[in-house]
Design a protein around this motif. Structure first.
Motif, PDB file in Angstrom:
ATOM      1  N   LEU A   1       0.805  -1.220   0.000  1.00  0.00           N
ATOM      2  CA  LEU A   1       0.000   0.000   0.000  1.00  0.00           C
ATOM      3  C   LEU A   1       0.834   1.264   0.000  1.00  0.00           C
ATOM      4  O   LEU A   1       0.335   2.336  -0.356  1.00  0.00           O
TER       5      LEU A   1
ATOM      6  N   ASP B   1       3.524   3.762  -4.869  1.00  0.00           N
ATOM      7  CA  ASP B   1       2.720   4.717  -5.636  1.00  0.00           C
ATOM      8  C   ASP B   1       1.720   4.003  -6.540  1.00  0.00           C
ATOM      9  O   ASP B   1       2.077   3.106  -7.303  1.00  0.00           O
ATOM     10  N   GLY B   2       0.451   4.408  -6.449  1.00  0.00           N
ATOM     11  CA  GLY B   2      -0.583   3.931  -7.342  1.00  0.00           C
ATOM     12  C   GLY B   2      -1.210   2.603  -6.961  1.00  0.00           C
ATOM     13  O   GLY B   2      -2.289   2.259  -7.468  1.00  0.00           O
TER      14      GLY B   2
ATOM     15  N   ALA C   1      -2.426   1.475  -3.980  1.00  0.00           N
ATOM     16  CA  ALA C   1      -3.636   1.587  -3.147  1.00  0.00           C
ATOM     17  C   ALA C   1      -4.842   1.964  -3.996  1.00  0.00           C
ATOM     18  O   ALA C   1      -5.931   1.399  -3.832  1.00  0.00           O
ATOM     19  N   GLU C   2      -4.670   2.910  -4.902  1.00  0.00           N
ATOM     20  CA  GLU C   2      -5.789   3.348  -5.746  1.00  0.00           C
ATOM     21  C   GLU C   2      -6.340   2.186  -6.573  1.00  0.00           C
ATOM     22  O   GLU C   2      -7.565   1.987  -6.642  1.00  0.00           O
ATOM     23  N   LYS C   3      -5.456   1.413  -7.190  1.00  0.00           N
ATOM     24  CA  LYS C   3      -5.893   0.277  -8.004  1.00  0.00           C
ATOM     25  C   LYS C   3      -6.582  -0.777  -7.144  1.00  0.00           C
ATOM     26  O   LYS C   3      -7.620  -1.339  -7.533  1.00  0.00           O
ATOM     27  N   THR C   4      -6.019  -1.036  -5.978  1.00  0.00           N
ATOM     28  CA  THR C   4      -6.562  -2.081  -5.110  1.00  0.00           C
ATOM     29  C   THR C   4      -7.956  -1.726  -4.610  1.00  0.00           C
ATOM     30  O   THR C   4      -8.884  -2.553  -4.643  1.00  0.00           O
ATOM     31  N   PHE C   5      -8.137  -0.489  -4.148  1.00  0.00           N
ATOM     32  CA  PHE C   5      -9.433  -0.122  -3.581  1.00  0.00           C
ATOM     33  C   PHE C   5     -10.491   0.103  -4.653  1.00  0.00           C
ATOM     34  O   PHE C   5     -11.687  -0.125  -4.395  1.00  0.00           O
ATOM     35  N   ALA C   6     -10.084   0.506  -5.828  1.00  0.00           N
ATOM     36  CA  ALA C   6     -11.057   0.593  -6.918  1.00  0.00           C
ATOM     37  C   ALA C   6     -11.590  -0.798  -7.258  1.00  0.00           C
ATOM     38  O   ALA C   6     -12.799  -0.987  -7.458  1.00  0.00           O
TER      39      ALA C   6
ATOM     40  N   ALA D   1      -2.372   6.129   2.761  1.00  0.00           N
ATOM     41  CA  ALA D   1      -2.594   5.766   1.357  1.00  0.00           C
ATOM     42  C   ALA D   1      -3.904   5.002   1.184  1.00  0.00           C
ATOM     43  O   ALA D   1      -4.672   5.260   0.247  1.00  0.00           O
TER      44      ALA D   1
ATOM     45  N   LYS E   1      -6.907   7.434   1.681  1.00  0.00           N
ATOM     46  CA  LYS E   1      -7.079   8.322   0.525  1.00  0.00           C
ATOM     47  C   LYS E   1      -7.664   7.563  -0.660  1.00  0.00           C
ATOM     48  O   LYS E   1      -8.574   8.052  -1.351  1.00  0.00           O
ATOM     49  N   ALA E   2      -7.165   6.349  -0.887  1.00  0.00           N
ATOM     50  CA  ALA E   2      -7.644   5.558  -2.019  1.00  0.00           C
ATOM     51  C   ALA E   2      -9.082   5.092  -1.826  1.00  0.00           C
ATOM     52  O   ALA E   2      -9.856   5.004  -2.780  1.00  0.00           O
TER      53      ALA E   2
END
Length: 233
Positions: A60, A63-64, A66-71, A116, A119-120
């Motif tokens: 997590l 970079d990037g 966390a965003e991919k995982t939570f989406a 992270a 935020k994600a």
């Protein structure tokens, strides 16, 4: 306590505390995304995750990621109502004999990962309209002792992050709180402290019970709280 219909993400899910939270949430009727840096749960604990969506090998702090995982987690669960930031690490070392890399490691795992992940997950949590974030701090961070500098500094950061985010989100339908355990009764801690009185330590399931309360509607007025869960330590 029923969490039927709730969609929950748990970081650090494959460890002792994370697994207890996943098990409790599933038993309460929630849908769970179990996220961890490890590739998969240990085979001896895999049955506990049978009904969860598993996300392994997730760093997590990168970079990037966390965003991919939570989406993807929100897509698989059909939304997100709560995030439990369990991911964490511990090291004991003095400044004189230790390394700066330890400070970086504990900052990344204990604080940056929670920031992270939060935020994600926030876009999906805000869509929920009645969402929860629960962080894991540490009672020891109230007053550090020798060898505990890097660990308690990172956990003290979790305190301030929790308070700041709670204030930021207090009018947007998201509560943010932190649990402050003392020594948790885990196999790793028993191995490291074999002469301790394990009966005094707080059990992972006991911490999970407090977390589930914070996820419930009964805790809707609690935000920005740093809640000790101390067992008999």
């Amino acid at each position: 306590m029923s969490l039927a219909g709730k969609k929950i993400a748990v970081t650090g899910a494959f460890g002792s505390l994370g697994m207890a939270v996943v098990e409790a949430a599933l038993a309460a009727g929630a849908s769970v995304a179990a996220i961890d840096r490890a590739p998969s749960p240990h085979p001896s604990t895999a049955a506990a995750f049978a009904k969860a969506q598993l996300f392994g090998d997730v760093d997590l702090s990168a970079d990037g990621i966390a965003e991919k995982t939570f989406a993807l987690a929100a897509e698989k669960l059909g939304g997100l109502d709560a995030l439990i930031n369990v991911a964490g690490a511990f090291r004991w070392e003095t400044l004189e004999k230790g390394s700066l890399e330890t400070w970086d490691l504990l900052y990344n795992v204990n604080l940056r990962s929670a920031v992270a992940a939060s935020k994600a997950a926030l876009p999906a949590l805000l869509r929920s309209g009645n969402a929860r974030i629960v962080n894991i701090g540490a009672a020891a961070a109230h007053k550090a002792s020798s060898g505990m500098g890097a660990y308690t500094a990172s956990k003290a950061g979790v305190f301030r992050f929790t308070e700041a985010l709670a204030d930021e989100l207090k009018d947007r339908g998201v509560t943010v709180n932190a649990i402050l355990p003392t020594t948790i009764d885990t196999p790793a801690n028993r191995k490291d402290m074999p002469d301790a009185d394990f009966s005094r330590w707080v059990k992972p399931a006991e911490i999970a019970d407090v977390i589930l309360f914070l996820l419930s509607d009964r805790a809707r007025a609690i935000t920005g709280a740093l809640i000790p869960v101390a067992g008999r330590v």
